[in-house]
Design a protein around this motif. Structure first.
Motif, PDB file in Angstrom:
ATOM      1  N   ARG A  63       3.870 -22.875 -21.748  1.00 40.65           N
ATOM      2  CA  ARG A  63       4.404 -22.107 -22.621  1.00 40.65           C
ATOM      3  C   ARG A  63       5.842 -21.689 -22.253  1.00 40.65           C
ATOM      4  NH1 ARG A  63       1.675 -18.057 -22.043  1.00 40.65           N
ATOM      5  NH2 ARG A  63       3.319 -16.622 -20.936  1.00 40.65           N
ATOM      6  N   GLY A  64       6.524 -21.942 -23.244  1.00 41.43           N
ATOM      7  CA  GLY A  64       8.231 -21.805 -22.759  1.00 41.43           C
ATOM      8  C   GLY A  64       8.412 -20.256 -22.984  1.00 41.43           C
ATOM      9  N   GLY A  65      10.047 -20.148 -22.733  1.00 40.22           N
ATOM     10  CA  GLY A  65      10.370 -18.642 -22.876  1.00 40.22           C
ATOM     11  C   GLY A  65      10.532 -18.309 -24.536  1.00 40.22           C
ATOM     12  N   ASP A  66      10.312 -19.327 -25.447  1.00 43.98           N
ATOM     13  CA  ASP A  66      10.358 -19.134 -26.720  1.00 43.98           C
ATOM     14  C   ASP A  66       9.142 -18.995 -27.231  1.00 43.98           C
ATOM     15  OD1 ASP A  66       9.462 -21.580 -26.522  1.00 43.98           O
ATOM     16  OD2 ASP A  66      11.109 -22.425 -28.008  1.00 43.98           O
ATOM     17  N   GLY A  67       8.028 -18.933 -26.433  1.00 44.15           N
ATOM     18  CA  GLY A  67       6.686 -18.668 -26.933  1.00 44.15           C
ATOM     19  C   GLY A  67       5.962 -20.044 -27.245  1.00 44.15           C
ATOM     20  N   ARG A  68       6.601 -21.169 -27.451  1.00 46.72           N
ATOM     21  CA  ARG A  68       6.213 -22.327 -27.883  1.00 46.72           C
ATOM     22  C   ARG A  68       5.587 -22.918 -26.641  1.00 46.72           C
ATOM     23  NH1 ARG A  68      10.507 -24.842 -32.119  1.00 46.72           N
ATOM     24  NH2 ARG A  68      11.678 -24.223 -30.346  1.00 46.72           N
ATOM     25  N   HIS A  69       4.626 -23.822 -26.904  1.00 44.59           N
ATOM     26  CA  HIS A  69       3.992 -24.906 -25.709  1.00 44.59           C
ATOM     27  C   HIS A  69       4.698 -26.390 -25.937  1.00 44.59           C
ATOM     28  CE1 HIS A  69       1.111 -21.672 -25.387  1.00 44.59           C
ATOM     29  NE2 HIS A  69       0.739 -22.059 -24.354  1.00 44.59           N
ATOM     30  N   ARG A  70       4.921 -26.894 -24.725  1.00 45.45           N
ATOM     31  CA  ARG A  70       5.329 -28.356 -24.642  1.00 45.45           C
ATOM     32  C   ARG A  70       4.292 -28.739 -23.635  1.00 45.45           C
ATOM     33  NH1 ARG A  70      10.244 -29.919 -26.901  1.00 45.45           N
ATOM     34  NH2 ARG A  70      10.340 -31.793 -25.378  1.00 45.45           N
ATOM     35  N   TRP A  71       4.279 -30.174 -23.872  1.00 44.23           N
ATOM     36  CA  TRP A  71       3.428 -31.095 -22.737  1.00 44.23           C
ATOM     37  C   TRP A  71       4.155 -31.292 -21.675  1.00 44.23           C
ATOM     38  CZ3 TRP A  71      -1.690 -31.879 -23.044  1.00 44.23           C
ATOM     39  CH2 TRP A  71      -2.242 -31.673 -24.267  1.00 44.23           C
ATOM     40  N   PHE A  72       3.623 -30.975 -20.480  1.00 39.52           N
ATOM     41  CA  PHE A  72       4.415 -31.620 -19.153  1.00 39.52           C
ATOM     42  C   PHE A  72       3.398 -32.471 -18.465  1.00 39.52           C
ATOM     43  CE2 PHE A  72       7.111 -27.923 -20.313  1.00 39.52           C
ATOM     44  CZ  PHE A  72       8.460 -28.411 -19.489  1.00 39.52           C
ATOM     45  N   LEU A  73       3.831 -33.278 -17.721  1.00 37.41           N
ATOM     46  CA  LEU A  73       2.961 -33.981 -16.560  1.00 37.41           C
ATOM     47  C   LEU A  73       3.202 -33.103 -15.350  1.00 37.41           C
ATOM     48  CD1 LEU A  73       1.540 -36.275 -15.600  1.00 37.41           C
ATOM     49  CD2 LEU A  73       3.398 -37.651 -15.157  1.00 37.41           C
ATOM     50  N   ASP A  97       6.822 -33.875 -23.627  1.00 35.94           N
ATOM     51  CA  ASP A  97       6.351 -33.491 -24.891  1.00 35.94           C
ATOM     52  C   ASP A  97       6.557 -34.848 -26.139  1.00 35.94           C
ATOM     53  OD1 ASP A  97       5.350 -30.986 -26.532  1.00 35.94           O
ATOM     54  OD2 ASP A  97       6.957 -31.809 -27.640  1.00 35.94           O
ATOM     55  N   ASP A  98       7.825 -35.299 -26.018  1.00 35.39           N
ATOM     56  CA  ASP A  98       8.215 -36.116 -27.074  1.00 35.39           C
ATOM     57  C   ASP A  98       7.118 -37.441 -27.010  1.00 35.39           C
ATOM     58  OD1 ASP A  98      10.078 -34.470 -28.114  1.00 35.39           O
ATOM     59  OD2 ASP A  98      11.623 -35.320 -26.833  1.00 35.39           O
ATOM     60  N   LEU A  99       7.075 -37.677 -25.599  1.00 33.65           N
ATOM     61  CA  LEU A  99       6.217 -39.065 -25.478  1.00 33.65           C
ATOM     62  C   LEU A  99       4.933 -38.822 -25.936  1.00 33.65           C
ATOM     63  CD1 LEU A  99       6.049 -41.814 -24.098  1.00 33.65           C
ATOM     64  CD2 LEU A  99       5.240 -40.736 -21.958  1.00 33.65           C
ATOM     65  N   VAL A 100       4.030 -37.549 -25.504  1.00 33.68           N
ATOM     66  CA  VAL A 100       2.942 -37.360 -25.815  1.00 33.68           C
ATOM     67  C   VAL A 100       2.641 -37.159 -27.389  1.00 33.68           C
ATOM     68  CG1 VAL A 100       1.090 -35.588 -25.765  1.00 33.68           C
ATOM     69  CG2 VAL A 100       2.288 -36.237 -23.925  1.00 33.68           C
ATOM     70  N   ARG A 101       3.479 -36.516 -27.948  1.00 37.92           N
ATOM     71  CA  ARG A 101       3.702 -36.454 -29.651  1.00 37.92           C
ATOM     72  C   ARG A 101       3.667 -37.526 -30.139  1.00 37.92           C
ATOM     73  NH1 ARG A 101       3.156 -31.295 -30.596  1.00 37.92           N
ATOM     74  NH2 ARG A 101       3.747 -29.638 -29.332  1.00 37.92           N
ATOM     75  N   ALA A 102       4.598 -38.675 -29.588  1.00 40.60           N
ATOM     76  CA  ALA A 102       4.634 -40.193 -30.234  1.00 40.60           C
ATOM     77  C   ALA A 102       3.568 -40.897 -29.942  1.00 40.60           C
ATOM     78  CB  ALA A 102       5.861 -40.668 -29.514  1.00 40.60           C
TER      79      ALA A 102
END
Length: 336
Positions: A63-73, A97-102
Protein backbone atom coordinates in the motif's frame (compact mmCIF):
# COMPACT_ATOMS: atom_id res chain seq x y z
CA UNK A 1 14.24 0.22 -5.95
CA UNK A 2 12.84 0.63 -2.44
CA UNK A 3 15.12 -0.59 0.35
CA UNK A 4 13.88 -1.22 3.87
CA UNK A 5 15.81 -2.49 6.88
CA UNK A 6 13.88 -4.06 9.75
CA UNK A 7 14.59 -5.37 13.22
CA UNK A 8 14.24 -9.04 14.12
CA UNK A 9 10.57 -8.47 14.98
CA UNK A 10 9.86 -6.90 11.56
CA UNK A 11 9.71 -3.31 12.79
CA UNK A 12 11.22 -0.90 10.24
CA UNK A 13 14.46 0.76 11.34
CA UNK A 14 15.74 2.42 8.13
CA UNK A 15 14.74 2.99 4.52
CA UNK A 16 15.88 4.83 1.41
CA UNK A 17 14.13 7.77 -0.25
CA UNK A 18 12.41 5.52 -2.79
CA UNK A 19 10.44 3.76 -0.07
CA UNK A 20 9.85 6.99 1.81
CA UNK A 21 8.39 8.62 -1.33
CA UNK A 22 6.17 5.66 -2.19
CA UNK A 23 4.86 5.20 1.35
CA UNK A 24 4.45 8.95 1.89
CA UNK A 25 6.58 8.97 5.05
CA UNK A 26 8.01 12.12 6.65
CA UNK A 27 11.78 12.53 7.25
CA UNK A 28 13.30 10.67 10.14
CA UNK A 29 13.10 7.03 11.23
CA UNK A 30 10.45 5.24 9.14
CA UNK A 31 7.19 4.81 10.96
CA UNK A 32 6.24 1.94 8.68
CA UNK A 33 8.13 -0.54 6.55
CA UNK A 34 7.05 -2.74 3.70
CA UNK A 35 5.72 -5.36 6.14
CA UNK A 36 3.27 -2.83 7.57
CA UNK A 37 2.00 -2.04 4.06
CA UNK A 38 1.63 -5.67 2.94
CA UNK A 39 -1.76 -6.66 1.53
CA UNK A 40 -3.53 -9.15 3.85
CA UNK A 41 -3.90 -11.71 1.06
CA UNK A 42 -0.13 -11.73 0.51
CA UNK A 43 0.80 -11.94 4.19
CA UNK A 44 0.70 -15.75 4.75
CA UNK A 45 3.75 -16.47 2.58
CA UNK A 46 5.78 -13.80 4.37
CA UNK A 47 4.59 -15.01 7.76
CA UNK A 48 5.99 -18.48 7.04
CA UNK A 49 9.38 -17.08 5.95
CA UNK A 50 9.45 -14.76 8.98
CA UNK A 51 8.67 -17.64 11.33
CA UNK A 52 11.36 -19.89 9.84
CA UNK A 53 13.94 -17.13 9.43
CA UNK A 54 14.52 -17.92 5.73
CA UNK A 55 14.90 -15.79 2.62
CA UNK A 56 11.64 -14.52 1.16
CA UNK A 57 10.96 -13.69 -2.48
CA UNK A 58 7.50 -13.09 -3.90
CA UNK A 59 5.31 -10.68 -5.82
CA UNK A 60 3.33 -8.77 -3.20
CA UNK A 61 0.93 -5.86 -3.09
CA UNK A 62 2.16 -2.95 -0.98
CA UNK A 63 0.00 0.00 0.00
CA UNK A 64 1.32 3.40 -1.01
CA UNK A 65 0.88 6.76 0.61
CA UNK A 66 -2.21 7.38 -1.52
CA UNK A 67 -3.91 4.30 -0.05
CA UNK A 68 -3.69 2.25 -3.25
CA UNK A 69 -1.81 -1.01 -3.63
CA UNK A 70 0.82 -1.71 -6.27
CA UNK A 71 2.62 -4.95 -7.07
CA UNK A 72 6.24 -5.25 -5.96
CA UNK A 73 8.78 -8.01 -6.27
CA UNK A 74 9.98 -8.27 -2.68
CA UNK A 75 13.27 -9.96 -1.78
CA UNK A 76 13.82 -10.05 1.97
CA UNK A 77 16.90 -11.68 3.50
CA UNK A 78 17.52 -12.35 7.20
CA UNK A 79 20.58 -10.72 8.81
CA UNK A 80 22.07 -13.22 11.24
CA UNK A 81 23.78 -12.57 14.57
CA UNK A 82 26.97 -14.42 15.60
CA UNK A 83 24.90 -17.18 17.19
CA UNK A 84 22.99 -17.81 13.94
CA UNK A 85 19.78 -16.15 15.06
CA UNK A 86 17.90 -13.54 13.07
CA UNK A 87 19.08 -10.08 14.06
CA UNK A 88 17.07 -8.24 11.40
CA UNK A 89 15.87 -8.15 7.83
CA UNK A 90 16.95 -6.33 4.69
CA UNK A 91 14.37 -6.06 1.91
CA UNK A 92 14.60 -4.81 -1.68
CA UNK A 93 11.24 -3.98 -3.26
CA UNK A 94 11.03 -3.48 -7.04
CA UNK A 95 7.85 -2.00 -8.52
CA UNK A 96 6.50 -4.54 -11.03
CA UNK A 97 2.90 -3.35 -11.05
CA UNK A 98 2.77 -2.56 -14.77
CA UNK A 99 4.35 -5.93 -15.61
CA UNK A 100 1.97 -7.92 -13.40
CA UNK A 101 -1.10 -6.15 -14.71
CA UNK A 102 0.04 -6.59 -18.32
CA UNK A 103 0.66 -10.28 -17.65
CA UNK A 104 -2.79 -10.67 -16.09
CA UNK A 105 -4.35 -8.92 -19.07
CA UNK A 106 -2.47 -11.20 -21.42
CA UNK A 107 -3.76 -14.23 -19.51
CA UNK A 108 -7.32 -12.94 -19.79
CA UNK A 109 -6.85 -12.24 -23.49
CA UNK A 110 -5.42 -15.72 -24.03
CA UNK A 111 -8.33 -17.26 -22.15
CA UNK A 112 -10.71 -15.27 -24.36
CA UNK A 113 -8.76 -16.41 -27.42
CA UNK A 114 -9.07 -20.05 -26.41
CA UNK A 115 -12.80 -19.65 -25.87
CA UNK A 116 -13.24 -17.99 -29.27
CA UNK A 117 -11.08 -20.65 -30.93
CA UNK A 118 -13.04 -23.44 -29.26
CA UNK A 119 -16.39 -21.96 -30.33
CA UNK A 120 -15.09 -21.34 -33.86
CA UNK A 121 -13.71 -24.88 -34.07
CA UNK A 122 -17.03 -26.34 -32.93
CA UNK A 123 -19.00 -24.17 -35.36
CA UNK A 124 -16.71 -25.17 -38.22
CA UNK A 125 -16.51 -28.86 -37.39
CA UNK A 126 -20.26 -29.30 -37.14
CA UNK A 127 -21.03 -28.43 -40.81
CA UNK A 128 -17.96 -30.42 -41.84
CA UNK A 129 -19.41 -33.49 -40.17
CA UNK A 130 -22.69 -32.94 -42.03
CA UNK A 131 -20.97 -32.50 -45.37
CA UNK A 132 -18.95 -35.65 -44.75
CA UNK A 133 -22.08 -37.57 -43.73
CA UNK A 134 -23.95 -36.52 -46.86
CA UNK A 135 -20.89 -37.35 -48.96
CA UNK A 136 -20.81 -40.84 -47.44
CA UNK A 137 -24.52 -41.26 -48.15
CA UNK A 138 -24.03 -40.05 -51.71
CA UNK A 139 -21.24 -42.58 -52.19
CA UNK A 140 -23.30 -45.41 -50.74
CA UNK A 141 -26.42 -44.56 -52.77
CA UNK A 142 -25.02 -43.36 -56.06
CA UNK A 143 -21.50 -44.74 -56.07
CA UNK A 144 -22.28 -47.77 -58.21
CA UNK A 145 -23.89 -45.51 -60.85
CA UNK A 146 -20.97 -43.04 -60.98
CA UNK A 147 -18.19 -43.36 -63.51
CA UNK A 148 -14.54 -43.40 -62.50
CA UNK A 149 -14.31 -39.62 -62.59
CA UNK A 150 -17.34 -39.22 -60.33
CA UNK A 151 -15.93 -41.66 -57.78
CA UNK A 152 -12.60 -39.82 -57.90
CA UNK A 153 -14.41 -36.56 -57.15
CA UNK A 154 -16.04 -38.15 -54.11
CA UNK A 155 -12.70 -39.51 -52.92
CA UNK A 156 -11.02 -36.12 -53.27
CA UNK A 157 -13.88 -34.38 -51.48
CA UNK A 158 -13.61 -36.77 -48.55
CA UNK A 159 -9.83 -36.26 -48.41
CA UNK A 160 -10.18 -32.46 -48.48
CA UNK A 161 -12.76 -32.57 -45.68
CA UNK A 162 -10.45 -34.74 -43.58
CA UNK A 163 -7.54 -32.36 -44.07
CA UNK A 164 -9.68 -29.36 -43.16
CA UNK A 165 -10.91 -31.10 -39.99
CA UNK A 166 -7.32 -31.84 -38.93
CA UNK A 167 -6.29 -28.26 -39.72
CA UNK A 168 -9.02 -26.85 -37.48
CA UNK A 169 -7.96 -29.15 -34.66
CA UNK A 170 -4.29 -28.20 -35.07
CA UNK A 171 -5.09 -24.48 -35.02
CA UNK A 172 -7.12 -25.02 -31.85
CA UNK A 173 -4.25 -26.96 -30.25
CA UNK A 174 -1.79 -24.23 -31.23
CA UNK A 175 -3.95 -21.47 -29.71
CA UNK A 176 -4.44 -23.41 -26.47
CA UNK A 177 -0.72 -23.59 -25.75
CA UNK A 178 -0.63 -19.92 -24.75
CA UNK A 179 -4.04 -19.86 -23.11
CA UNK A 180 -3.40 -22.66 -20.61
CA UNK A 181 -0.92 -22.71 -17.79
CA UNK A 182 1.59 -25.56 -17.97
CA UNK A 183 1.01 -28.17 -15.25
CA UNK A 184 4.55 -29.00 -14.20
CA UNK A 185 5.41 -32.36 -12.67
CA UNK A 186 8.19 -34.92 -12.88
CA UNK A 187 7.85 -36.61 -16.28
CA UNK A 188 9.42 -39.95 -17.16
CA UNK A 189 10.31 -39.34 -20.80
CA UNK A 190 11.00 -43.04 -21.41
CA UNK A 191 7.41 -43.88 -20.47
CA UNK A 192 6.09 -41.01 -22.58
CA UNK A 193 8.11 -42.10 -25.63
CA UNK A 194 6.94 -45.70 -25.22
CA UNK A 195 3.30 -44.55 -25.16
CA UNK A 196 3.85 -42.41 -28.25
CA UNK A 197 5.40 -45.33 -30.15
CA UNK A 198 2.35 -47.45 -29.24
CA UNK A 199 0.04 -44.71 -30.51
CA UNK A 200 1.98 -44.53 -33.79
CA UNK A 201 2.23 -48.30 -34.25
CA UNK A 202 -0.13 -48.30 -37.23
CA UNK A 203 1.89 -45.62 -39.04
CA UNK A 204 5.12 -47.49 -38.21
CA UNK A 205 3.73 -50.77 -39.55
CA UNK A 206 2.41 -49.14 -42.72
CA UNK A 207 5.77 -47.54 -43.47
CA UNK A 208 7.74 -50.69 -42.63
CA UNK A 209 10.00 -48.53 -40.49
CA UNK A 210 11.19 -48.61 -36.92
CA UNK A 211 11.52 -46.27 -33.96
CA UNK A 212 14.31 -46.96 -31.49
CA UNK A 213 14.04 -45.35 -28.07
CA UNK A 214 17.13 -45.13 -25.87
CA UNK A 215 16.77 -44.73 -22.09
CA UNK A 216 15.55 -41.18 -21.49
CA UNK A 217 15.84 -39.01 -18.38
CA UNK A 218 13.07 -37.52 -16.27
CA UNK A 219 12.34 -33.82 -16.54
CA UNK A 220 10.17 -31.25 -14.77
CA UNK A 221 7.55 -30.44 -17.41
CA UNK A 222 3.91 -30.61 -18.42
CA UNK A 223 3.33 -34.33 -19.16
CA UNK A 224 0.61 -33.71 -21.76
CA UNK A 225 2.77 -31.25 -23.66
CA UNK A 226 5.80 -33.55 -23.52
CA UNK A 227 3.71 -36.30 -25.08
CA UNK A 228 2.52 -33.91 -27.77
CA UNK A 229 6.11 -32.80 -28.40
CA UNK A 230 7.48 -36.32 -28.83
CA UNK A 231 4.51 -37.46 -30.88
CA UNK A 232 4.94 -34.60 -33.35
CA UNK A 233 8.70 -35.12 -33.65
CA UNK A 234 8.49 -38.90 -34.09
CA UNK A 235 5.59 -38.65 -36.54
CA UNK A 236 7.59 -36.08 -38.48
CA UNK A 237 10.56 -38.48 -38.64
CA UNK A 238 8.33 -41.27 -39.96
CA UNK A 239 6.61 -39.10 -42.55
CA UNK A 240 9.53 -37.55 -44.41
CA UNK A 241 11.39 -40.67 -45.45
CA UNK A 242 13.15 -41.32 -48.74
CA UNK A 243 11.10 -43.06 -51.45
CA UNK A 244 11.44 -46.81 -51.18
CA UNK A 245 13.38 -46.64 -47.92
CA UNK A 246 11.55 -47.56 -44.69
CA UNK A 247 12.02 -44.78 -42.11
CA UNK A 248 14.36 -45.27 -39.20
CA UNK A 249 14.03 -42.94 -36.21
CA UNK A 250 15.93 -42.83 -32.94
CA UNK A 251 14.96 -41.02 -29.76
CA UNK A 252 17.73 -40.34 -27.24
CA UNK A 253 18.32 -38.04 -24.31
CA UNK A 254 20.77 -37.08 -21.62
CA UNK A 255 21.21 -34.82 -18.64
CA UNK A 256 23.90 -32.17 -18.61
CA UNK A 257 24.58 -29.58 -15.91
CA UNK A 258 21.52 -27.39 -15.72
CA UNK A 259 19.72 -28.88 -18.71
CA UNK A 260 18.03 -31.89 -20.26
CA UNK A 261 18.64 -32.66 -23.93
CA UNK A 262 16.32 -34.75 -26.10
CA UNK A 263 17.13 -35.71 -29.68
CA UNK A 264 14.95 -37.24 -32.38
CA UNK A 265 17.05 -38.31 -35.37
CA UNK A 266 15.98 -39.89 -38.67
CA UNK A 267 17.51 -41.06 -41.94
CA UNK A 268 14.94 -39.41 -44.16
CA UNK A 269 14.82 -36.65 -46.74
CA UNK A 270 16.42 -33.99 -44.57
CA UNK A 271 16.33 -30.39 -45.78
CA UNK A 272 18.64 -27.60 -46.81
CA UNK A 273 20.53 -25.95 -43.92
CA UNK A 274 19.02 -22.56 -44.79
CA UNK A 275 15.57 -23.99 -43.97
CA UNK A 276 16.55 -25.03 -40.42
CA UNK A 277 14.79 -22.02 -38.89
CA UNK A 278 11.90 -21.63 -41.30
CA UNK A 279 10.53 -25.13 -40.73
CA UNK A 280 9.31 -24.04 -37.29
CA UNK A 281 7.12 -21.28 -38.74
CA UNK A 282 3.35 -21.94 -38.69
CA UNK A 283 2.04 -23.39 -41.96
CA UNK A 284 5.56 -23.64 -43.41
CA UNK A 285 5.88 -26.59 -45.79
CA UNK A 286 9.07 -27.59 -47.62
CA UNK A 287 7.28 -30.11 -49.81
CA UNK A 288 4.20 -29.91 -52.00
CA UNK A 289 0.80 -30.91 -50.61
CA UNK A 290 0.67 -33.80 -53.04
CA UNK A 291 3.88 -35.29 -51.68
CA UNK A 292 3.11 -35.47 -47.96
CA UNK A 293 0.05 -34.99 -45.81
CA UNK A 294 0.13 -32.35 -43.12
CA UNK A 295 -0.94 -28.84 -42.23
CA UNK A 296 2.44 -27.29 -41.46
CA UNK A 297 1.72 -26.77 -37.75
CA UNK A 298 3.41 -29.77 -36.13
CA UNK A 299 6.85 -28.24 -35.71
CA UNK A 300 5.39 -24.84 -34.82
CA UNK A 301 3.53 -26.54 -31.97
CA UNK A 302 6.79 -28.22 -30.91
CA UNK A 303 8.57 -24.88 -30.72
CA UNK A 304 5.75 -23.29 -28.77
CA UNK A 305 5.78 -26.15 -26.23
CA UNK A 306 9.55 -25.99 -25.79
CA UNK A 307 9.64 -22.21 -25.41
CA UNK A 308 6.83 -22.30 -22.85
CA UNK A 309 9.09 -24.56 -20.81
CA UNK A 310 11.95 -22.08 -21.06
CA UNK A 311 13.83 -24.25 -23.54
CA UNK A 312 15.02 -24.23 -27.13
CA UNK A 313 14.57 -26.49 -30.16
CA UNK A 314 16.89 -26.57 -33.17
CA UNK A 315 17.12 -28.73 -36.27
CA UNK A 316 20.16 -29.91 -38.19
CA UNK A 317 19.98 -31.62 -41.58
CA UNK A 318 21.21 -31.86 -45.13
CA UNK A 319 19.27 -32.91 -48.24
CA UNK A 320 18.77 -36.70 -48.39
CA UNK A 321 20.91 -37.13 -45.28
CA UNK A 322 18.31 -37.24 -42.52
CA UNK A 323 17.61 -34.74 -39.77
CA UNK A 324 18.15 -34.30 -36.05
CA UNK A 325 15.77 -32.28 -33.87
CA UNK A 326 17.41 -31.28 -30.60
CA UNK A 327 15.34 -30.06 -27.65
CA UNK A 328 17.07 -28.41 -24.69
CA UNK A 329 15.02 -27.94 -21.52
CA UNK A 330 16.19 -26.33 -18.27
CA UNK A 331 16.93 -28.71 -15.39
CA UNK A 332 17.51 -27.16 -11.97
CA UNK A 333 18.04 -30.37 -10.03
CA UNK A 334 21.28 -30.49 -8.04
CA UNK A 335 23.99 -32.79 -9.37
CA UNK A 336 24.23 -36.16 -7.60
Amino acid sequence: MALVESAADGRATACNDCWRDYAGLPPGPPAQGWIDRLHPDDAPAWSAAFRDGVRFEAECRLRGGDGRHRWFLVRASPRLDPAGGVAGWIAACADVDDLVRARDELRRSNADLEQVAAVAAHDLLEPLRKVQAFGDRLGDRCGPRLDDRGREYLRRSAGALGRLRELIRDVLAYSRLDAREARISVVDLSAVAAAVVRDLSEAIDESGGAVLVDPLPTVAADPTQMRQLLQNLIANALKFHRPGAPPQARVSGRLEPGRCIIEVADDGLGFAPEDAERIFEPFRRLHGRGEFDGRGLGLAICRRIVERHGGRIVAEAAPDAGAVFRVTLPDDRPAT
